[in-house]
Design a protein around this motif. Structure first.
Motif, short mmCIF file in Angstrom:
data_model
loop_
_atom_site.label_atom_id
_atom_site.label_comp_id
_atom_site.label_asym_id
_atom_site.label_seq_id
_atom_site.Cartn_x
_atom_site.Cartn_y
_atom_site.Cartn_z
N TYR A 166 -2.82 11.68 -7.50
CA TYR A 166 -3.26 10.29 -7.49
C TYR A 166 -2.07 9.40 -7.14
O TYR A 166 -1.02 9.47 -7.78
N ARG A 167 -2.24 8.58 -6.10
CA ARG A 167 -1.15 7.72 -5.63
C ARG A 167 -1.29 6.34 -6.27
O ARG A 167 -2.30 5.66 -6.11
N ILE A 168 -0.25 5.94 -7.01
CA ILE A 168 -0.26 4.69 -7.77
C ILE A 168 0.79 3.74 -7.20
O ILE A 168 1.95 4.14 -7.01
N THR A 169 0.39 2.50 -6.97
CA THR A 169 1.32 1.46 -6.51
C THR A 169 1.74 0.61 -7.68
O THR A 169 0.88 0.13 -8.44
N ILE A 220 -7.67 3.29 -11.04
CA ILE A 220 -7.67 4.29 -9.97
C ILE A 220 -9.07 4.37 -9.38
O ILE A 220 -10.05 4.45 -10.11
N SER A 221 -9.14 4.35 -8.06
CA SER A 221 -10.41 4.41 -7.36
C SER A 221 -10.42 5.60 -6.41
O SER A 221 -9.35 6.11 -6.03
N PRO A 222 -11.60 6.04 -5.99
CA PRO A 222 -11.66 7.11 -4.98
C PRO A 222 -10.98 6.65 -3.69
O PRO A 222 -10.80 5.46 -3.45
N LEU A 223 -10.62 7.59 -2.85
CA LEU A 223 -9.94 7.27 -1.60
C LEU A 223 -10.80 6.38 -0.71
O LEU A 223 -12.02 6.54 -0.64
N PHE A 232 -9.19 7.28 6.23
CA PHE A 232 -8.22 7.35 5.15
C PHE A 232 -8.55 8.49 4.18
O PHE A 232 -7.66 9.19 3.70
N ASP A 233 -9.86 8.65 3.89
CA ASP A 233 -10.25 9.67 2.92
C ASP A 233 -9.97 11.07 3.44
O ASP A 233 -9.59 11.96 2.67
N LEU A 256 -4.84 14.44 -2.25
CA LEU A 256 -5.07 13.24 -3.04
C LEU A 256 -6.54 13.16 -3.46
O LEU A 256 -7.44 13.48 -2.68
N LYS A 257 -6.74 12.70 -4.68
CA LYS A 257 -8.09 12.50 -5.19
C LYS A 257 -8.41 11.03 -5.41
O LYS A 257 -9.58 10.67 -5.60
N GLY A 258 -7.41 10.19 -5.39
CA GLY A 258 -7.65 8.77 -5.58
C GLY A 258 -6.36 7.97 -5.48
O GLY A 258 -5.26 8.54 -5.39
N SER A 259 -6.48 6.67 -5.48
CA SER A 259 -5.31 5.78 -5.43
C SER A 259 -5.61 4.54 -6.25
O SER A 259 -6.78 4.20 -6.49
#
Length: 645
Positions: free
Chosen positions: A135-138, A158-161, A172-173, A181-184
């Motif tokens: 999961y990519r977090i900003t 966190i949301s789906p791609l 993007f997905d 990746l499963k979400g960001s």
């Protein structure tokens, strides 16, 4: 005609093997062409059928050859399908609201706004529930610092791609899916370091290399001004997140965007510089030079440097291709063989597609290999003329070398620009008009100032003696920045054009490969396919209406044929993508001026015909009113795939 084909087939006997990676890639392309996930049992049946046919016709060479070609295609198809299945492990549904979670950082980068992003693997919520995947977090706070391998906790969403927001747009997905990746999402609070005892440990080697890259980027940012540090971080460590939008646009419009992506230009220059530096040092000691083969020692050091640079730069696809080719060339030096050939790039393509088959549909893979393939094909034809030029006695050798260098920049840039032009149009809808001028002005600075001192910076960085070399590198980068600003500011430096349709790009790629790989007269058949593919752009129509999946962003075609976008504060990301895809009018559309369309929630009425928007699938209406009210949607375009769940 049959006699002609047979003669050409025999004449090109030695070139047949070069089609192996092409056929392998064709199998991968067939997988992506399906709108529904193909059955794995169908793939198994195809494999078994080929085996049975090979046994039955084992005494018929011609049939076995055809079965061999089909087997390579099926192998490519099976490779990408197996990777899709491997990544399709079940995961828990993410909470829709802000929640507490913790995890271990496996990678860190920067987004286009300059904010740090970190990727967590197998996060846990407050109750201990595990959400498998990455999961990519900003982060919202710029003060938080963390390294690869650290375990952190925070509150965030966190949301789906994200799915593509326009038909035939960037998926993007799909990209995220194949990255694992499963979400960001975003960190709503600061993150806090915790112990990793109950989460697990990261891979030591991956953590060391990733932290290396982080420290190099921080070191560069401490020494150079921000505009120079951003470019230096991109060409040394492959970190392009610090490049602001205006700066990146200037590089793109001047035709120098390739300099920001670590590729054959950087790898070959560094390897070549290292090669000649080692030979120069050995030559300073005559007794040593007479006892050892300096060329082979230099080749070993160049290979080691190339490998280190590959890891430091982030192991991107262009860098992988460049390393494989550089390694094969230097291996040729070690074995006293000439290795610069189309066989080299064929091997590099096959290896990359075997390891990462999903990159076939990426712009970096397509443009990187297209440029190098064109340059090598050209080199095969004119290499003997270059040798004759170097042997001319009318000029001093250093004059001939300088002339050849300047001519090489112009010709190589022209060939690379022509080879990558269809892909630039297809992916980015843009043509950089003055790319040759930009590369001609910046080429000497890159080759004589930036890359030599990048090499010295890397060599002396472990000892803390690289400051002066980095500053000289920064000086060269500042000159290139000025060149990009000048070229990008010229009238009509970048022209926006419609995207080439899928079938047109396929014809261009197929025709180009046919023309380059074959050497007999039938190679010219490929030119017809290329011409037809280029003219396919005239079949592209601008849609009359585009509506986002949530129906909050709408665009209409005005009487001048330009799209007008409805003014809205929301949907900035979607509007930016639309504007990159199509040419928009400067004024804003008004729904009241279009009585033929009404939007209510997720329902759209256009010319008395009703359409429903499905937010769960991410459908986006894309209408061409040609009398039949045809409608094309994103849902129909990408189908139900693993990455579209």
């Amino acid at each position: 005609m049959l006699k002609f084909i047979q003669n050409c087939w025999q004449e090109d006997k030695a070139r047949r093997v070069l089609w192996s990676p092409v056929l392998f890639g064709l199998g991968i392309a067939c997988y992506f062409a399906f709108t529904l996930e193909p059955s794995k049992w169908l793939t198994l049946i195809l494999i078994e059928t080929l085996i049975i046919l090979a046994i039955l016709f084992r005494h018929y060479i011609s049939i076995l050859r055809i079965l061999g070609f089909l087997a390579i295609i099926v192998a490519g198809f099976a490779t990408i399908q197996l990777k899709s299945i491997w990544l399709n492990y079940p995961t828990e549904k993410l909470p829709s609201d802000t929640f507490y979670f913790k995890g271990q950082i496996v990678s860190v980068d920067t987004n286009y706004q300059g904010r740090k992003r970190f990727t967590l693997k197998n996060i846990q919520d407050f109750d201990g529930k595990i959400y498998k995947g990455k999961y990519r977090i900003t982060q919202r706070s710029k003060k938080d610092e963390a390294e690869i391998g650290d375990c952190v906790e925070m509150v965030g969403t966190i949301s789906p791609l994200s799915k593509e927001v326009i038909v035939d747009g960037y998926q993007f997905d799909r990209k995220g899916y194949f990255e694992g990746l499963k979400g960001s999402g975003f960190a709503e609070s600061r993150w806090f370091k915790i112990t990793c005892s109950d989460i697990g440990k990261a891979k030591p080697i991956a953590s060391i290399i990733a932290n290396w890259r982080q420290k190099i980027v921080k070191h560069i940012q401490q020494i150079l001004p921000s505009s120079e540090a951003a470019i230096a971080s991109a060409i040394i460590a492959g970190e392009r997140g610090a490049i602001n939008e205006e700066q990146y646009t200037q590089y793109r419009n001047s035709g120098l965007a390739h300099f920001l992506s670590i590729s054959g230009l950087h790898m070959s220059m560094l390897a070549g510089l290292m090669f000649f530096l080692v030979r120069f040092v050995i030559a300073l000691f005559p007794k040593l030079a007479l006892r050892i083969d300096s060329k082979k020692i230099a080749a070993i050091f160049a290979i080691i440097l190339s490998l280190i640079y590959l890891f430091i730069s982030g192991n991107a696809i262009p860098a992988q291709r460049a390393f494989i080719m550089t390694f094969v060339v230097l291996l040729g030096v070690l074995t006293n063989r000439r290795a610069i050939s189309i066989q080299t790039i064929s091997l590099a393509a096959f290896i990359i597609l075997l390891v990462s088959p999903e990159v076939l549909v990426s712009a970096s893979f397509q443009m990187s290999f297209a440029a190098v393939l064109g340059l090598i094909a050209f080199y095969e034809k004119i290499s003997h003329y270059v040798q004759k030029f170097l042997n001319i006695s009318g000029f001093r050798k250093w004059v001939r070398v300088i002339l050849l260098y300047i001519l090489g920049i112009i010709i190589s840039d022209f060939i690379a620009s022509v080879m990558t032009l269809p892909f630039a149009i297809y992916h980015f809808n843009m043509i950089a008009v003055y790319t040759t001028l930009g590369n001609f002005l910046a080429g000497p600075v890159i080759g004589l100032v930036i890359m030599p001192f990048v090499l010295l910076s890397l060599l002396f960085m472990p000892f803390g003696l690289d400051t002066i070399f980095l500053k000289i590198t920064g000086f060269g980068i500042s000159l290139v920045n000025q060149i990009t600003f000048y070229v990008a500011s010229l009238p009509n430096a970048a022209i926006q054009v419609p995207s080439i349709p899928h079938w047109g790009l396929v014809l261009i790629i197929g025709g180009g490969l046919w023309f380059i790989i074959w050497q007999a007269k039938w190679r010219y058949w490929g030119l017809f396919a290329i011409v037809i593919g280029l003219f396919s752009i005239i079949t592209v129509r601008t849609p009359d209406i585009i509506i986002s999946p949530d129906a909050k962003v709408v665009a209409f075609k005005n009487k001048q044929g330009k799209l007008e976008i409805v003014s809205s504060r929301s949907g900035r990301f979607i509007k930016d993508i639309w504007q990159n895809k199509y040419s928009f009018a400067s004024n804003k559309a008004n729904l009241q001026e279009h009585p033929e369309i009404k939007i209510t929630g997720t329902k759209v009425i256009y010319n008395n015909k009703e359409y429903n928007l499905d937010n769960e699938i991410g459908m986006s209406i894309y209408i061409n009113s040609d009398g039949s009210n045809n409608i094309k949607t994103i849902r129909d375009d990408i189908g139900y795939r693993y990455w579209n769940k």
